[in-house]
Write a protein that holds these residues in place. Structure first.
Motif, short mmCIF file in Angstrom:
data_model
loop_
_atom_site.label_atom_id
_atom_site.label_comp_id
_atom_site.label_asym_id
_atom_site.label_seq_id
_atom_site.Cartn_x
_atom_site.Cartn_y
_atom_site.Cartn_z
N ASP A 98 61.08 -27.01 4.75
CA ASP A 98 62.54 -27.05 4.89
C ASP A 98 63.05 -25.93 5.80
O ASP A 98 63.99 -26.15 6.58
CB ASP A 98 63.20 -26.94 3.52
CG ASP A 98 62.91 -28.14 2.64
OD1 ASP A 98 62.52 -29.18 3.19
OD2 ASP A 98 63.04 -28.04 1.40
N LEU A 99 62.45 -24.76 5.71
CA LEU A 99 62.93 -23.64 6.52
C LEU A 99 62.72 -23.88 8.00
O LEU A 99 63.57 -23.51 8.83
CB LEU A 99 62.22 -22.35 6.09
CG LEU A 99 62.63 -21.76 4.74
CD1 LEU A 99 61.74 -20.58 4.39
CD2 LEU A 99 64.09 -21.34 4.76
N ARG A 100 61.60 -24.49 8.36
CA ARG A 100 61.33 -24.74 9.78
C ARG A 100 62.37 -25.67 10.40
O ARG A 100 62.57 -25.63 11.62
CB ARG A 100 59.94 -25.34 9.95
CG ARG A 100 58.81 -24.36 9.72
CD ARG A 100 57.48 -25.03 9.98
NE ARG A 100 57.29 -26.18 9.10
CZ ARG A 100 56.25 -27.02 9.21
NH1 ARG A 100 55.35 -26.85 10.16
NH2 ARG A 100 56.13 -28.02 8.36
N ARG A 101 63.03 -26.48 9.60
CA ARG A 101 64.01 -27.42 10.11
C ARG A 101 65.44 -26.96 9.87
O ARG A 101 66.38 -27.73 10.10
CB ARG A 101 63.79 -28.79 9.46
CG ARG A 101 62.53 -29.47 9.95
CD ARG A 101 62.01 -30.52 8.98
NE ARG A 101 60.84 -31.20 9.52
CZ ARG A 101 59.62 -30.68 9.55
NH1 ARG A 101 59.42 -29.48 9.04
NH2 ARG A 101 58.61 -31.36 10.06
N ASN A 102 65.59 -25.74 9.41
CA ASN A 102 66.92 -25.18 9.16
C ASN A 102 67.32 -24.31 10.35
O ASN A 102 66.73 -23.26 10.58
CB ASN A 102 66.91 -24.35 7.88
CG ASN A 102 68.30 -23.94 7.45
OD1 ASN A 102 69.25 -24.02 8.21
ND2 ASN A 102 68.42 -23.49 6.20
N PRO A 103 68.34 -24.70 11.12
CA PRO A 103 68.71 -23.90 12.30
C PRO A 103 69.21 -22.51 11.93
O PRO A 103 69.05 -21.57 12.71
CB PRO A 103 69.80 -24.73 12.97
CG PRO A 103 70.32 -25.64 11.91
CD PRO A 103 69.17 -25.91 11.00
N VAL A 104 69.80 -22.34 10.76
CA VAL A 104 70.27 -21.02 10.33
C VAL A 104 69.08 -20.08 10.15
O VAL A 104 69.11 -18.92 10.59
CB VAL A 104 71.08 -21.14 9.03
CG1 VAL A 104 71.47 -19.76 8.50
CG2 VAL A 104 72.33 -21.98 9.26
N PHE A 105 68.03 -20.59 9.53
CA PHE A 105 66.83 -19.76 9.34
C PHE A 105 66.18 -19.42 10.68
O PHE A 105 65.77 -18.28 10.91
CB PHE A 105 65.84 -20.49 8.44
CG PHE A 105 64.50 -19.82 8.35
CD1 PHE A 105 64.30 -18.72 7.54
CD2 PHE A 105 63.42 -20.29 9.10
CE1 PHE A 105 63.07 -18.09 7.47
CE2 PHE A 105 62.19 -19.66 9.03
CZ PHE A 105 62.01 -18.57 8.21
N VAL A 106 66.07 -20.40 11.55
CA VAL A 106 65.41 -20.16 12.84
C VAL A 106 66.18 -19.13 13.66
O VAL A 106 65.60 -18.19 14.23
CB VAL A 106 65.27 -21.49 13.61
CG1 VAL A 106 64.72 -21.23 15.01
CG2 VAL A 106 64.36 -22.45 12.86
#
Length: 342
Positions: A73-81
């Protein structure tokens, strides 16, 4: 005249002939119909198709655990990236500031004091003629060091004490809870003014020690509640029934499943600790010169905000961006690790 049986099927042993009274057919020993020309066996489903093994059914695809699912999920979260890229950049310049700043943060030219941006000096000069851009870049080292070290120390101490209190309970839990309540009752700014005012060293370690001292109770409560919840699960009870020691149960079964809330709180607290260090340095009790710090630069630039606002805006902007990046990272990690938000 009754219709003859269909000769395509061998009805021997399947149906009995009708009796003379015209009654219903008596069913004999049941058996599968056999086609004319020999039996034909239907091919088993696991013996056909691509990727199937010939010796048995296809293996089920392995399921994802909590951490692999969270990373997915994190890899697809623009906020995390976005926040992770900003933090990675800040960490790199904190370790090697000379990559993007070739100047000396301590060198000053009083003839250029409070001058605005100039070629090669995009952020202008401060009150002592030092390059604001260079000092802003070098100031990341102290803030990142304080934030990371204080977070690791508070998370480690709070997790150990809170985990032991939640697992053993009893008087140990009551004692640690009361100690944590005492530290919770100390205002953090007031405690910093009192504790750091008697420290003559201007390095990062007294500030780190103070933040760990007042930061562990929050993480301790989170760790305690998580351990209390996890230790009631069936797999923990099974480990106890099989004779697993307390240390093995804590490290192998409870800790991996109780650490997620601690990571979320620690990630968000990291940005708060960086802001706290800047606040204490601004008040004159945190980091002290000659240490390069955003809080020190903001403190020296505050009286000159009308005459030279660039002295204040750039270090304050760098501080705000850093704190925002860590808070956004913590929110993304919380969304990924919290099963209630799925």
């Amino acid at each position: 005249m009754p219709e003859p049986f269909d000769t395509r099927y061998d009805t021997t042993g399947a149906l009995a002939p009708a009796d003379s009274g015209g009654g219903p057919l008596g069913r004999a020993t049941p058996g599968p119909p056999i086609l004319e020309g020999g039996p034909r066996r239907r091919p088993l489903p696991w013996r056909t198709g691509p990727g199937r093994r010939s010796g048995g059914p296809a293996a089920a695809p392995p399921g994802r655990g909590l951490w692999s699912d969270a990373w997915h999920d994190l890899r697809r979260n623009p906020v995390f990236v976005l926040s992770a890229l900003v933090i990675l950049f800040l960490v790199v310049i904190a370790i090697w500031p000379q990559l993007i700043a070739s100047g000396n943060p301590y060198h000053g030219d009083l003839a250029r004091a409070q001058d605005g941006p100039a070629p090669g000096h995009p952020f202008g000069y401060d009150l002592q003629g030092r390059d604001v851009y260079t000092r802003t870049v070098y100031g990341a080292r102290a803030s990142i060091t304080v934030g990371i070290c204080a977070t690791l120390g508070a998370a480690l101490l709070g997790s150990v004490l809170g985990g032991l209190a939640g697992y053993f309970g009893g008087w140990w839990d009551a004692l640690l809870s009361r100690i944590a309540d005492v530290f919770f009752g100390i205002p953090i700014l007031l405690g910093g003014l009192v504790f750091l005012s008697v420290v003559t060293s201007g390095s990062v370690w007294p500030v780190v020690g103070f933040i760990v001292l007042l930061g562990w109770p929050q993480i301790s409560r989170i760790a305690r509640g998580s351990v209390v919840t996890v230790k009631e699960h069936d797999y923990v009870q099974a480990a106890r029934a099989l004779g697993a020691s307390s240390g093995r149960t804590l490290l192998r079964h409870i800790a991996p499943n109780a650490v997620a809330p601690v990571i979320v709180v620690a990630t968000i607290a990291l940005g708060t600790y960086i802001a706290l260090e800047a606040t204490l340095s601004f008040l004159g009790v945190g980091l002290k010169p000659p240490t390069v710090s955003w809080g020190i630069d903001i403190s020296s630039a505050a009286p000159q905000i009308r005459n030279a606002p660039h002295m204040l805006l750039w270090p304050a902007g760098a501080l705000s961006l850093t704190v925002l990046a860590f808070i956004m990272l913590g929110d993304a990690v919380r969304d990924a690790l919290d099963p209630k938000l799925r």
